[in-house]
Design a protein around this motif. Structure first.
Motif, mmCIF file in Angstrom:
data_model
loop_
_atom_site.group_PDB
_atom_site.id
_atom_site.type_symbol
_atom_site.label_atom_id
_atom_site.label_comp_id
_atom_site.label_asym_id
_atom_site.label_seq_id
_atom_site.Cartn_x
_atom_site.Cartn_y
_atom_site.Cartn_z
ATOM 1 N N ALA A 63 40.713 46.178 52.509
ATOM 2 C CA ALA A 63 39.603 45.289 52.150
ATOM 3 C C ALA A 63 39.799 43.910 52.768
ATOM 4 C CB ALA A 63 39.490 45.183 50.627
ATOM 5 N N ALA A 64 41.032 43.406 52.713
ATOM 6 C CA ALA A 64 41.328 42.101 53.309
ATOM 7 C C ALA A 64 41.135 42.147 54.815
ATOM 8 C CB ALA A 64 42.759 41.689 52.966
ATOM 9 N N LEU A 65 41.543 43.261 55.435
ATOM 10 C CA LEU A 65 41.384 43.427 56.880
ATOM 11 C C LEU A 65 39.903 43.435 57.262
ATOM 12 C CD1 LEU A 65 42.522 44.090 59.714
ATOM 13 C CD2 LEU A 65 42.424 46.520 59.063
ATOM 14 N N LEU A 66 39.083 44.160 56.511
ATOM 15 C CA LEU A 66 37.650 44.233 56.795
ATOM 16 C C LEU A 66 36.985 42.861 56.655
ATOM 17 C CD1 LEU A 66 36.706 47.603 55.046
ATOM 18 C CD2 LEU A 66 36.998 47.182 57.485
ATOM 19 N N ALA A 67 37.367 42.117 55.624
ATOM 20 C CA ALA A 67 36.797 40.781 55.428
ATOM 21 C C ALA A 67 37.196 39.848 56.566
ATOM 22 C CB ALA A 67 37.263 40.211 54.089
ATOM 23 N N PHE A 68 38.452 39.928 56.968
ATOM 24 C CA PHE A 68 38.953 39.082 58.058
ATOM 25 C C PHE A 68 38.253 39.417 59.373
ATOM 26 C CE2 PHE A 68 42.126 38.261 61.436
ATOM 27 C CZ PHE A 68 42.334 36.899 61.233
ATOM 28 N N CYS A 69 38.127 40.706 59.668
ATOM 29 C CA CYS A 69 37.493 41.132 60.915
ATOM 30 C C CYS A 69 36.008 40.776 60.942
ATOM 31 C CB CYS A 69 37.682 42.631 61.100
ATOM 32 S SG CYS A 69 39.389 43.126 61.461
ATOM 33 N N THR A 70 35.346 40.849 59.798
ATOM 34 C CA THR A 70 33.931 40.474 59.728
ATOM 35 C C THR A 70 33.753 39.008 60.078
ATOM 36 O OG1 THR A 70 33.483 42.136 58.022
ATOM 37 C CG2 THR A 70 31.895 40.341 58.244
ATOM 38 N N LEU A 116 47.801 38.181 67.268
ATOM 39 C CA LEU A 116 49.115 37.897 66.704
ATOM 40 C C LEU A 116 49.044 37.810 65.178
ATOM 41 C CD1 LEU A 116 51.935 37.512 67.854
ATOM 42 C CD2 LEU A 116 51.601 35.047 67.705
ATOM 43 N N THR A 117 47.952 37.246 64.660
ATOM 44 C CA THR A 117 47.756 37.166 63.204
ATOM 45 C C THR A 117 47.656 38.562 62.605
ATOM 46 O OG1 THR A 117 46.614 35.051 63.387
ATOM 47 C CG2 THR A 117 46.245 36.309 61.371
ATOM 48 N N LEU A 118 46.885 39.426 63.244
ATOM 49 C CA LEU A 118 46.755 40.802 62.760
ATOM 50 C C LEU A 118 48.078 41.548 62.855
ATOM 51 C CD1 LEU A 118 43.293 41.674 64.328
ATOM 52 C CD2 LEU A 118 43.819 41.522 61.887
ATOM 53 N N THR A 119 48.809 41.313 63.938
ATOM 54 C CA THR A 119 50.111 41.972 64.098
ATOM 55 C C THR A 119 51.076 41.550 63.005
ATOM 56 O OG1 THR A 119 49.839 42.107 66.502
ATOM 57 C CG2 THR A 119 52.079 42.310 65.649
ATOM 58 N N ALA A 120 51.131 40.233 62.754
ATOM 59 C CA ALA A 120 52.057 39.713 61.743
ATOM 60 C C ALA A 120 51.634 40.088 60.330
ATOM 61 C CB ALA A 120 52.161 38.198 61.873
ATOM 62 N N GLY A 121 50.339 40.048 60.062
ATOM 63 C CA GLY A 121 49.858 40.254 58.692
ATOM 64 C C GLY A 121 49.628 41.684 58.288
ATOM 65 N N TRP A 122 49.292 42.557 59.248
ATOM 66 C CA TRP A 122 48.937 43.925 58.878
ATOM 67 C C TRP A 122 49.766 45.006 59.573
ATOM 68 C CZ3 TRP A 122 45.221 40.138 58.572
ATOM 69 C CH2 TRP A 122 44.452 40.107 57.397
ATOM 70 N N MET A 163 48.186 52.253 54.557
ATOM 71 C CA MET A 163 47.595 50.947 54.257
ATOM 72 C C MET A 163 46.839 51.049 52.930
ATOM 73 S SD MET A 163 45.090 48.552 56.620
ATOM 74 C CE MET A 163 46.308 48.477 57.956
ATOM 75 N N SER A 164 47.162 50.145 51.999
ATOM 76 C CA SER A 164 46.539 50.187 50.683
ATOM 77 C C SER A 164 45.078 49.757 50.757
ATOM 78 C CB SER A 164 47.301 49.268 49.715
ATOM 79 O OG SER A 164 47.138 47.912 50.093
ATOM 80 N N ALA A 165 44.349 50.043 49.672
ATOM 81 C CA ALA A 165 42.934 49.672 49.608
ATOM 82 C C ALA A 165 42.767 48.152 49.661
ATOM 83 C CB ALA A 165 42.315 50.228 48.324
ATOM 84 N N ALA A 166 43.670 47.427 49.017
ATOM 85 C CA ALA A 166 43.594 45.966 49.017
ATOM 86 C C ALA A 166 43.819 45.403 50.414
ATOM 87 C CB ALA A 166 44.631 45.394 48.049
ATOM 88 N N GLU A 167 44.795 45.966 51.128
ATOM 89 C CA GLU A 167 45.060 45.517 52.501
ATOM 90 C C GLU A 167 43.879 45.822 53.413
ATOM 91 O OE1 GLU A 167 49.535 45.892 53.830
ATOM 92 O OE2 GLU A 167 48.928 47.669 52.723
ATOM 93 N N ILE A 199 44.022 49.255 62.799
ATOM 94 C CA ILE A 199 43.475 47.947 63.168
ATOM 95 C C ILE A 199 42.661 48.037 64.449
ATOM 96 C CG2 ILE A 199 44.107 45.636 63.973
ATOM 97 C CD1 ILE A 199 46.454 45.777 61.980
ATOM 98 N N CYS A 200 43.168 48.761 65.421
ATOM 99 C CA CYS A 200 42.434 48.911 66.687
ATOM 100 C C CYS A 200 41.101 49.607 66.456
ATOM 101 C CB CYS A 200 43.270 49.692 67.692
ATOM 102 S SG CYS A 200 44.657 48.741 68.379
ATOM 103 N N ALA A 201 41.087 50.652 65.611
ATOM 104 C CA ALA A 201 39.848 51.368 65.320
ATOM 105 C C ALA A 201 38.843 50.448 64.625
ATOM 106 C CB ALA A 201 40.143 52.589 64.451
ATOM 107 N N VAL A 202 39.327 49.670 63.669
ATOM 108 C CA VAL A 202 38.448 48.738 62.945
ATOM 109 C C VAL A 202 37.894 47.683 63.888
ATOM 110 C CG1 VAL A 202 38.409 46.916 61.187
ATOM 111 C CG2 VAL A 202 39.511 49.102 60.691
ATOM 112 N N MET A 203 38.745 47.136 64.736
ATOM 113 C CA MET A 203 38.307 46.067 65.634
ATOM 114 C C MET A 203 37.369 46.579 66.727
ATOM 115 S SD MET A 203 39.093 43.108 64.650
ATOM 116 C CE MET A 203 38.547 42.291 66.138
#
Length: 204
Positions: free
Chosen positions: A7-14, A126-132, A1-5, A151-155
């Motif tokens: 970062a986007a994941l962290l912002a979305f989860c926050t 489903l959004t996380l599955t499709a997007g990440w 997973m790239s740094a940009a992905e 994703i599971c660890a972050v969530m």
């Protein structure tokens, strides 16, 4: 997973984890009424249940739930009914002693099960599955298993942190709420939040 992905994941989860919802509302209510120690079970149950839901979604169950209208409505209606029942129990408790007698306490497995009755959680998974998980920058991902684990660890981290933060706020208000009829009106306010969330779930 790239740094940009990431970062986007962290912002979305926050944004998704710390915004008010049924889990954070219940964390606040449990800590305010029963204390932080009793609320911790629910704070741990939320990331546990959500991780199970996320894995199920990654394996295709999320698409099935959201893709079959009857199944989607069944999950929604059961979840709405459960939240309305919790709101009713919460709205009737005006003293800390009454809370213990009313058995407002939510057990660990009830907290885990609640995640599967929240249509918002299914949509998020489903959004996380499709997007990440499935895609990487618009292209099919070569390492979906690794991405699902990240994703599971972050969530888990975000789900626990957000619910513990709300629970901590509720516990800090506990002494103040014990005076007069403050707890009753506080509980009724949180009950209204649950009712509003249930109503929103019916429109998703």
């Amino acid at each position: 997973m790239s740094a940009a992905e990431l970062a986007a994941l962290l912002a979305f989860c926050t944004a998704m984890s710390f915004s008010p919802g049924p889990n954070t509302t219940l964390s606040t209510a449990l800590a305010a009424n029963l204390g932080l120690k009793r609320a911790l079970r629910f704070c741990v149950a939320v990331p546990t249940g959500w991780t199970m839901l996320m894995v199920a979604s990654g394996l295709g169950l999320g698409s099935l739930v959201l893709g079959v209208p009857a199944l989607r409505w069944a999950v929604t209606l059961i979840g709405v009914a459960y939240m309305l029942w919790l709101a009713w129990r919460l709205s009737r408790a005006g003293e800390l002693a009454e809370v213990d007698r009313s058995r407002l306490d939510i057990g660990f497995w009830q907290g885990v099960g609640l995640q599967f009755l929240n249509i918002k959680a299914w949509l998020l998974a489903l959004t996380l599955t499709a997007g990440w998980v499935v895609n990487a920058g618009g292209q099919p991902a070569a390492n979906p298993g690794e991405r699902l684990a990240i994703i599971c660890a972050v969530m888990v981290l975000f789900a626990f942190a957000s619910n513990f933060t709300y629970a901590l706020a509720g516990s800090l208000l506990r002494n103040w709420l014990s005076q007069g009829r403050r707890l009753l009106w506080f509980n009724r306010l949180l009950a209204l939040v649950l009712v509003a969330t249930a109503a929103w779930m019916m429109t998703v």
